[in-house]
Design a protein around this motif. Sequence first.
Motif, PDB file in Angstrom:
ATOM      1  N   TRP A   1       0.885  -1.332   0.048  1.00 59.41           N
ATOM      2  CA  TRP A   1       0.084   0.095  -0.107  1.00 59.41           C
ATOM      3  C   TRP A   1       0.738   1.347  -0.073  1.00 59.41           C
ATOM      4  O   TRP A   1       0.397   2.134  -0.616  1.00 59.41           O
ATOM      5  CB  TRP A   1      -1.075   0.010   1.164  1.00 59.41           C
ATOM      6  CG  TRP A   1      -2.146  -0.971   1.069  1.00 59.41           C
ATOM      7  CD1 TRP A   1      -1.902  -2.393   1.550  1.00 59.41           C
ATOM      8  CD2 TRP A   1      -3.173  -0.879   0.279  1.00 59.41           C
ATOM      9  NE1 TRP A   1      -3.191  -3.019   1.151  1.00 59.41           N
ATOM     10  CE2 TRP A   1      -3.967  -2.143   0.427  1.00 59.41           C
ATOM     11  CE3 TRP A   1      -3.715   0.148  -0.363  1.00 59.41           C
ATOM     12  CZ2 TRP A   1      -5.064  -2.576  -0.054  1.00 59.41           C
ATOM     13  CZ3 TRP A   1      -4.954  -0.640  -1.162  1.00 59.41           C
ATOM     14  CH2 TRP A   1      -5.634  -1.524  -0.761  1.00 59.41           C
ATOM     15  N   ASP A   2       2.040   1.345   0.728  1.00 62.12           N
ATOM     16  CA  ASP A   2       2.770   2.515   0.904  1.00 62.12           C
ATOM     17  C   ASP A   2       3.142   3.301  -0.424  1.00 62.12           C
ATOM     18  O   ASP A   2       3.641   2.624  -1.609  1.00 62.12           O
ATOM     19  CB  ASP A   2       4.022   2.167   1.422  1.00 62.12           C
ATOM     20  CG  ASP A   2       4.910   3.590   1.870  1.00 62.12           C
ATOM     21  OD1 ASP A   2       3.995   4.744   1.933  1.00 62.12           O
ATOM     22  OD2 ASP A   2       5.895   3.226   2.241  1.00 62.12           O
TER      23      ASP A   2
ATOM     24  N   VAL B   1      -1.665   6.497  -1.141  1.00 61.73           N
ATOM     25  CA  VAL B   1      -1.800   6.208   0.175  1.00 61.73           C
ATOM     26  C   VAL B   1      -0.421   6.552   1.051  1.00 61.73           C
ATOM     27  O   VAL B   1       0.664   6.537   0.346  1.00 61.73           O
ATOM     28  CB  VAL B   1      -1.859   4.573   0.312  1.00 61.73           C
ATOM     29  CG1 VAL B   1      -1.729   4.141   1.794  1.00 61.73           C
ATOM     30  CG2 VAL B   1      -3.121   4.326  -0.397  1.00 61.73           C
TER      31      VAL B   1
ATOM     32  N   TYR C   1      -0.632   4.011   6.937  1.00 60.79           N
ATOM     33  CA  TYR C   1      -1.482   3.240   7.733  1.00 60.79           C
ATOM     34  C   TYR C   1      -1.791   3.722   8.971  1.00 60.79           C
ATOM     35  O   TYR C   1      -1.120   4.065   9.964  1.00 60.79           O
ATOM     36  CB  TYR C   1      -0.753   1.634   7.532  1.00 60.79           C
ATOM     37  CG  TYR C   1      -1.607   0.588   8.348  1.00 60.79           C
ATOM     38  CD1 TYR C   1      -2.901   0.701   8.034  1.00 60.79           C
ATOM     39  CD2 TYR C   1      -1.176  -0.050   9.386  1.00 60.79           C
ATOM     40  CE1 TYR C   1      -3.826  -0.546   8.818  1.00 60.79           C
ATOM     41  CE2 TYR C   1      -1.939  -1.078  10.071  1.00 60.79           C
ATOM     42  CZ  TYR C   1      -3.023  -1.320   9.660  1.00 60.79           C
ATOM     43  OH  TYR C   1      -3.964  -2.181  10.250  1.00 60.79           O
TER      44      TYR C   1
ATOM     45  N   PHE D   1      -6.440   4.084   6.203  1.00 67.28           N
ATOM     46  CA  PHE D   1      -5.176   4.468   5.733  1.00 67.28           C
ATOM     47  C   PHE D   1      -5.264   6.055   5.459  1.00 67.28           C
ATOM     48  O   PHE D   1      -6.555   6.643   5.313  1.00 67.28           O
ATOM     49  CB  PHE D   1      -4.936   3.828   4.260  1.00 67.28           C
ATOM     50  CG  PHE D   1      -4.551   2.562   4.184  1.00 67.28           C
ATOM     51  CD1 PHE D   1      -3.334   2.072   4.318  1.00 67.28           C
ATOM     52  CD2 PHE D   1      -5.630   1.434   4.051  1.00 67.28           C
ATOM     53  CE1 PHE D   1      -3.187   0.619   4.445  1.00 67.28           C
ATOM     54  CE2 PHE D   1      -5.510   0.090   4.089  1.00 67.28           C
ATOM     55  CZ  PHE D   1      -4.196  -0.388   4.331  1.00 67.28           C
TER      56      PHE D   1
ATOM     57  N   VAL E   1      -4.753   8.867   2.955  1.00 69.38           N
ATOM     58  CA  VAL E   1      -4.698   8.909   1.665  1.00 69.38           C
ATOM     59  C   VAL E   1      -4.755  10.605   1.235  1.00 69.38           C
ATOM     60  O   VAL E   1      -5.681  11.490   1.598  1.00 69.38           O
ATOM     61  CB  VAL E   1      -6.003   8.366   0.895  1.00 69.38           C
ATOM     62  CG1 VAL E   1      -6.095   8.549  -0.633  1.00 69.38           C
ATOM     63  CG2 VAL E   1      -6.056   7.050   1.236  1.00 69.38           C
TER      64      VAL E   1
ATOM     65  N   LEU F   1     -10.641   1.625  -1.031  1.00 71.30           N
ATOM     66  CA  LEU F   1      -9.579   1.966  -1.623  1.00 71.30           C
ATOM     67  C   LEU F   1      -9.543   1.004  -2.905  1.00 71.30           C
ATOM     68  O   LEU F   1      -9.760  -0.316  -2.603  1.00 71.30           O
ATOM     69  CB  LEU F   1      -8.440   1.827  -0.953  1.00 71.30           C
ATOM     70  CG  LEU F   1      -8.154   2.731   0.223  1.00 71.30           C
ATOM     71  CD1 LEU F   1      -6.978   2.466   0.807  1.00 71.30           C
ATOM     72  CD2 LEU F   1      -8.187   4.312  -0.008  1.00 71.30           C
TER      73      LEU F   1
ATOM     74  N   LYS G   1      -6.847  -0.177  -5.648  1.00 72.42           N
ATOM     75  CA  LYS G   1      -5.538  -0.044  -6.195  1.00 72.42           C
ATOM     76  C   LYS G   1      -5.737   0.146  -7.705  1.00 72.42           C
ATOM     77  O   LYS G   1      -6.096  -0.624  -8.356  1.00 72.42           O
ATOM     78  CB  LYS G   1      -4.583  -1.219  -5.818  1.00 72.42           C
ATOM     79  CG  LYS G   1      -3.648  -0.776  -4.978  1.00 72.42           C
ATOM     80  CD  LYS G   1      -2.614  -1.904  -4.403  1.00 72.42           C
ATOM     81  CE  LYS G   1      -3.046  -2.790  -3.375  1.00 72.42           C
ATOM     82  NZ  LYS G   1      -2.178  -3.911  -3.249  1.00 72.42           N
TER      83      LYS G   1
END
Length: 163
Positions: free
Chosen positions: A49-50, A71, A74, A92, A94, A110, A112
């Motif tokens: 996710w980072d 993102v 967390y 997260f 965002v 979310l 991706k």
Amino acid sequence: GKTKGKGKDKGGKGKGKGKDKDDPAAKRPRLDEDTIADEDEAFSFESDWDNKQICLINLKTAALNGVMGTVKSYLGAEEIIVDGKKQKIRRFLVALEDDKGEKSIKMENLFKVMTGSLVKLRGLDASDLNDSLAECGRLDAASMRYDVTLSDGRHIKVKPANV
């Protein structure tokens, strides 16, 4: 009625896949596919996710649906009870595009995106395009389709499941 022991006549609990009625493992709540089960081992913020590009989906604040963002961090998980079942909700931070600021968003909201990635097309009705390499463009959140550029320069709209 039927007396097979498993199935719909068991009082509506679970899907009848537990070993036997008194086994505590059989009493664990079944979670919807969209909801995150206890899979901490499989969850990795850094790799999954980072700084990933995402699109917001299924929000109550409809104006934010379809907004793209990145993102940033967390924020942790909270356990809530829905219909008597425990569910883990991950959040997260965002950063939204077009100076819309930063928002705390649930993982289930979310999506991706693959924008900018080289992708291999698969499962298309136009089977001659399957296994073609293409560059993934922006996701159109309204239709949930990517605008992909084929190697010959043509643009086609493709479902996320086909990239």
